[in-house]
Write a protein that holds these residues in place. Structure first.
Motif, PDB file in Angstrom:
ATOM      1  N   LYS A 281       0.850  -1.192   0.000  1.00 50.17           N
ATOM      2  CA  LYS A 281       0.000   0.000   0.000  1.00 50.17           C
ATOM      3  C   LYS A 281       0.885   1.240   0.000  1.00 50.17           C
ATOM      4  O   LYS A 281       2.111   1.152   0.168  1.00 50.17           O
ATOM      5  CB  LYS A 281      -0.911  -0.016   1.224  1.00 50.17           C
ATOM      6  N   PHE A 282       0.236   2.392  -0.140  1.00 52.83           N
ATOM      7  CA  PHE A 282       0.966   3.648  -0.309  1.00 52.83           C
ATOM      8  C   PHE A 282       1.974   3.917   0.804  1.00 52.83           C
ATOM      9  O   PHE A 282       3.115   4.292   0.540  1.00 52.83           O
ATOM     10  CB  PHE A 282      -0.016   4.821  -0.427  1.00 52.83           C
ATOM     11  N   GLY A 283       1.573   3.764   2.048  1.00 49.30           N
ATOM     12  CA  GLY A 283       2.475   4.045   3.170  1.00 49.30           C
ATOM     13  C   GLY A 283       3.725   3.195   3.125  1.00 49.30           C
ATOM     14  O   GLY A 283       4.838   3.678   3.393  1.00 49.30           O
ATOM     15  N   ALA A 284       3.566   1.925   2.780  1.00 51.23           N
ATOM     16  CA  ALA A 284       4.720   1.025   2.686  1.00 51.23           C
ATOM     17  C   ALA A 284       5.594   1.387   1.491  1.00 51.23           C
ATOM     18  O   ALA A 284       6.823   1.294   1.572  1.00 51.23           O
ATOM     19  CB  ALA A 284       4.255  -0.421   2.592  1.00 51.23           C
ATOM     20  N   ILE A 285       4.977   1.820   0.404  1.00 51.86           N
ATOM     21  CA  ILE A 285       5.747   2.246  -0.770  1.00 51.86           C
ATOM     22  C   ILE A 285       6.608   3.454  -0.407  1.00 51.86           C
ATOM     23  O   ILE A 285       7.798   3.498  -0.726  1.00 51.86           O
ATOM     24  CB  ILE A 285       4.821   2.579  -1.958  1.00 51.86           C
ATOM     25  N   LEU A 286       6.005   4.398   0.285  1.00 51.07           N
ATOM     26  CA  LEU A 286       6.752   5.579   0.723  1.00 51.07           C
ATOM     27  C   LEU A 286       7.894   5.172   1.662  1.00 51.07           C
ATOM     28  O   LEU A 286       9.019   5.671   1.543  1.00 51.07           O
ATOM     29  CB  LEU A 286       5.808   6.562   1.417  1.00 51.07           C
ATOM     30  N   GLY A 287       7.611   4.235   2.559  1.00 53.61           N
ATOM     31  CA  GLY A 287       8.649   3.730   3.460  1.00 53.61           C
ATOM     32  C   GLY A 287       9.788   3.065   2.714  1.00 53.61           C
ATOM     33  O   GLY A 287      10.966   3.282   3.036  1.00 53.61           O
ATOM     34  N   ILE A 288       9.459   2.267   1.700  1.00 50.38           N
ATOM     35  CA  ILE A 288      10.488   1.621   0.879  1.00 50.38           C
ATOM     36  C   ILE A 288      11.349   2.681   0.195  1.00 50.38           C
ATOM     37  O   ILE A 288      12.574   2.576   0.131  1.00 50.38           O
ATOM     38  CB  ILE A 288       9.853   0.651  -0.142  1.00 50.38           C
ATOM     39  N   GLY A 289      10.703   3.725  -0.319  1.00 45.15           N
ATOM     40  CA  GLY A 289      11.448   4.814  -0.960  1.00 45.15           C
ATOM     41  C   GLY A 289      12.373   5.535  -0.002  1.00 45.15           C
ATOM     42  O   GLY A 289      13.519   5.850  -0.338  1.00 45.15           O
ATOM     43  N   LEU A 290      11.900   5.771   1.227  1.00 50.56           N
ATOM     44  CA  LEU A 290      12.730   6.466   2.218  1.00 50.56           C
ATOM     45  C   LEU A 290      13.892   5.600   2.702  1.00 50.56           C
ATOM     46  O   LEU A 290      15.014   6.096   2.877  1.00 50.56           O
ATOM     47  CB  LEU A 290      11.872   6.928   3.391  1.00 50.56           C
ATOM     48  N   VAL A 291      13.633   4.312   2.899  1.00 47.42           N
ATOM     49  CA  VAL A 291      14.713   3.401   3.296  1.00 47.42           C
ATOM     50  C   VAL A 291      15.738   3.306   2.171  1.00 47.42           C
ATOM     51  O   VAL A 291      16.953   3.315   2.407  1.00 47.42           O
ATOM     52  CB  VAL A 291      14.160   2.009   3.680  1.00 47.42           C
ATOM     53  N   SER A 292      15.262   3.261   0.937  1.00 46.53           N
ATOM     54  CA  SER A 292      16.174   3.232  -0.216  1.00 46.53           C
ATOM     55  C   SER A 292      17.034   4.490  -0.256  1.00 46.53           C
ATOM     56  O   SER A 292      18.237   4.418  -0.537  1.00 46.53           O
ATOM     57  CB  SER A 292      15.374   3.106  -1.516  1.00 46.53           C
ATOM     58  N   ALA A 293      16.425   5.628   0.032  1.00 45.98           N
ATOM     59  CA  ALA A 293      17.183   6.885   0.054  1.00 45.98           C
ATOM     60  C   ALA A 293      18.255   6.850   1.140  1.00 45.98           C
ATOM     61  O   ALA A 293      19.385   7.296   0.920  1.00 45.98           O
ATOM     62  CB  ALA A 293      16.231   8.056   0.282  1.00 45.98           C
ATOM     63  N   ALA A 294      17.904   6.308   2.296  1.00 45.40           N
ATOM     64  CA  ALA A 294      18.885   6.200   3.386  1.00 45.40           C
ATOM     65  C   ALA A 294      20.043   5.290   2.986  1.00 45.40           C
ATOM     66  O   ALA A 294      21.208   5.588   3.273  1.00 45.40           O
ATOM     67  CB  ALA A 294      18.204   5.681   4.652  1.00 45.40           C
ATOM     68  N   ILE A 295      19.730   4.207   2.306  1.00 47.74           N
ATOM     69  CA  ILE A 295      20.780   3.296   1.826  1.00 47.74           C
ATOM     70  C   ILE A 295      21.663   4.002   0.811  1.00 47.74           C
ATOM     71  O   ILE A 295      22.889   3.841   0.814  1.00 47.74           O
ATOM     72  CB  ILE A 295      20.157   2.014   1.229  1.00 47.74           C
ATOM     73  N   CYS A 296      21.050   4.809  -0.045  1.00 50.00           N
ATOM     74  CA  CYS A 296      21.824   5.537  -1.052  1.00 50.00           C
ATOM     75  C   CYS A 296      22.806   6.513  -0.415  1.00 50.00           C
ATOM     76  O   CYS A 296      23.842   6.821  -1.000  1.00 50.00           O
ATOM     77  CB  CYS A 296      20.893   6.278  -2.009  1.00 50.00           C
ATOM     78  N   GLN A 297      22.505   7.005   0.800  1.00 48.55           N
ATOM     79  CA  GLN A 297      23.422   7.920   1.481  1.00 48.55           C
ATOM     80  C   GLN A 297      24.757   7.247   1.759  1.00 48.55           C
ATOM     81  O   GLN A 297      25.801   7.887   1.722  1.00 48.55           O
ATOM     82  CB  GLN A 297      22.818   8.416   2.802  1.00 48.55           C
ATOM     83  N   VAL A 298      24.706   5.960   2.031  1.00 52.20           N
ATOM     84  CA  VAL A 298      25.916   5.212   2.364  1.00 52.20           C
ATOM     85  C   VAL A 298      26.703   4.845   1.111  1.00 52.20           C
ATOM     86  O   VAL A 298      27.928   4.769   1.134  1.00 52.20           O
ATOM     87  CB  VAL A 298      25.546   3.928   3.147  1.00 52.20           C
TER      88      VAL A 298
END
Length: 185
Positions: A60-77
């Motif tokens: 669902k939308f909330g989980a999609i947004l969460g996946i995007g934010l976690v992906s962004a955090a991973i990209c920081q590293v």
């Protein structure tokens, strides 16, 4: 005596879905970190993996947004970018587009086979061009001289296009074996 049946609405992701997302994003992070640049460009394996995660589990939308934010955090590293924090906008936007496209049913004939390729391509392009748009807005006032455009913009467009092609091929190829291995219909 009557038997009452209740339907319990699922909130959030199941544990197995969280595990799928975690493993795929971890694999994406490791690949992105250790893959050497090819002609100066490193494919963004994190984008491939969040596209695959969303396509496979259809959250669902909330989980999609969460996946995007976690992906962004991973990209920081794992990033080599000048402005790494822009990923906190570009990755969620890309993930949302993937989620919206995943809702469109294309389960017949030829479309069934090109669907993961097409969605990965569009997700990567949206993420990349969101990043470039924000980058351009931030550097709008940086001038290199009279009437000289900033070459970083053209270089970023090339990076996004090459990455989109690489992500499309890899994401599309990986989708069907992963779908079969996970027993997804």
């Amino acid at each position: 005596m009557s038997v009452e049946t209740r339907v319990v609405e699922q909130k959030g992701l199941k544990a197995v879905d969280v595990a799928i997302v975690a493993v795929l994003l971890a694999v994406g992070a490791v690949l992105r970190y250790f893959t050497p640049p090819i002609a100066g460009i490193t494919p963004n394996f994190v984008i491939i993996m969040y596209c695959l995660s969303i396509l496979l589990i259809r959250p669902k939308f909330g989980a999609i947004l969460g996946i995007g934010l976690v992906s962004a955090a991973i990209c920081q590293v794992t990033t080599k970018s000048l402005f790494p924090y822009l990923n906190f906008v570009s990755e969620p936007v890309g993930a949302i587009v993937v989620g919206l496209l995943a809702m469109i049913r294309m389960e017949s004939g030829f479309l069934k086979y090109v669907r993961p390729f097409l969605i990965t391509l569009l997700g990567t392009l949206v993420s990349g061009f969101t990043y470039i748009s924000i980058f351009k807005a931030i550097t709008l006032f940086v001038q290199l001289g009279p009437n000289r455009p900033n070459p970083a913009y053209a270089a970023l467009v090339v990076v996004v296009l090459v990455t989109a092609v690489a992500n499309t091929v890899l994401g599309g190829i990986l989708y069907f074996p992963l779908k079969a291995a996970l027993g997804k219909k």
